[in-house]
Design a protein around this motif. Structure first.
Motif, short mmCIF file in Angstrom:
data_model
loop_
_atom_site.label_atom_id
_atom_site.label_comp_id
_atom_site.label_asym_id
_atom_site.label_seq_id
_atom_site.Cartn_x
_atom_site.Cartn_y
_atom_site.Cartn_z
N ALA A 276 -0.43 6.14 7.37
CA ALA A 276 -1.66 6.70 6.80
C ALA A 276 -1.76 6.27 5.35
CB ALA A 276 -1.67 8.22 6.92
N ILE A 277 -2.96 5.82 4.96
CA ILE A 277 -3.20 5.38 3.58
C ILE A 277 -4.52 5.98 3.10
CG2 ILE A 277 -1.96 3.19 3.87
CD1 ILE A 277 -4.71 1.79 4.09
N ASN A 278 -4.66 6.06 1.78
CA ASN A 278 -5.96 6.44 1.23
C ASN A 278 -6.96 5.32 1.43
OD1 ASN A 278 -5.64 9.10 0.05
ND2 ASN A 278 -4.25 8.16 -1.43
N ASP A 279 -8.19 5.67 1.77
CA ASP A 279 -9.25 4.67 1.87
C ASP A 279 -9.57 4.14 0.47
OD1 ASP A 279 -11.63 4.06 4.20
OD2 ASP A 279 -12.09 3.56 2.11
N ALA B 202 0.87 -1.18 0.00
CA ALA B 202 0.00 0.00 0.00
C ALA B 202 0.90 1.22 0.00
CB ALA B 202 -0.89 0.01 1.24
N GLU B 203 0.38 2.30 -0.56
CA GLU B 203 1.15 3.55 -0.55
C GLU B 203 0.92 4.25 0.79
OE1 GLU B 203 1.35 7.95 -2.61
OE2 GLU B 203 -0.13 6.51 -3.33
N PHE B 204 2.01 4.45 1.52
CA PHE B 204 1.90 5.17 2.78
C PHE B 204 2.04 6.67 2.51
CE2 PHE B 204 3.82 1.34 5.29
CZ PHE B 204 2.62 0.65 5.14
N LEU B 205 0.99 7.43 2.80
CA LEU B 205 1.05 8.88 2.66
C LEU B 205 1.89 9.47 3.78
CD1 LEU B 205 -2.73 9.59 2.01
CD2 LEU B 205 -0.94 9.13 0.34
#
Ligand code: 5GP
Length: 117
Positions: A27-30, A16-19
């Motif tokens: 934190a990731i995008n939902d 997943a891309e971690f913001l």
């Protein structure tokens, strides 16, 4: 506790891309955004529900709030965002690994929150 999709995301088992990432949370995008900005702040250490948190989770819970503020600033929505925790299936919780929803970029006036999240 049975691992959840978020456990697998924070461990890197599921990419997943971690913001945002620090030693205690990511934190990731939902995947199914309910607003133009819909980000999840997820602790690396799993707590199933907010109500399952113990006294020694106090620092982690505070850390998640501070991280949410940092993420909102990073995304440029620090003037207007909503922070939500769904606790329990009856409240709409579907992933039993505590997380904070950051929602921004749409109106939050009365009546616009039906069904939410
Ligand atoms: P809850 O309903 O438990 O408060 O929130 C769970 C959230 O996780 C939902 O908004 C759902 O869209 C999101 N979600 C579920 N599975 C995934 C996933 O695999 N990746 C991402 N990025 N979000 C997910």
């Amino acid at each position: 506790m049975t691992d959840t999709i978020f456990g697998k995301i924070v461990s890197g088992e599921i990419p997943a891309e971690f913001l945002y990432e620090d030693e205690h949370c990511v934190a990731i995008n939902d995947i199914n955004p309910q607003a133009p900005v819909h980000v999840l702040v997820i602790p690396k250490r799993a707590i199933a529900r907010l109500v399952d948190a113990q006294a020694d989770d106090q620092a982690l819970l505070g850390h998640l709030m501070l991280a949410a503020g940092k993420v909102a600033s990073q995304l440029g929505v620090d003037d207007a965002f909503r922070l939500i925790v769904n606790n329990g299936a009856g409240a709409g919780q579907t992933v039993f690994h505590l997380h904070l929803h950051i929602l921004a970029g749409r109106g939050f006036a009365e009546g616009q929150m039906a069904g939410f999240k």
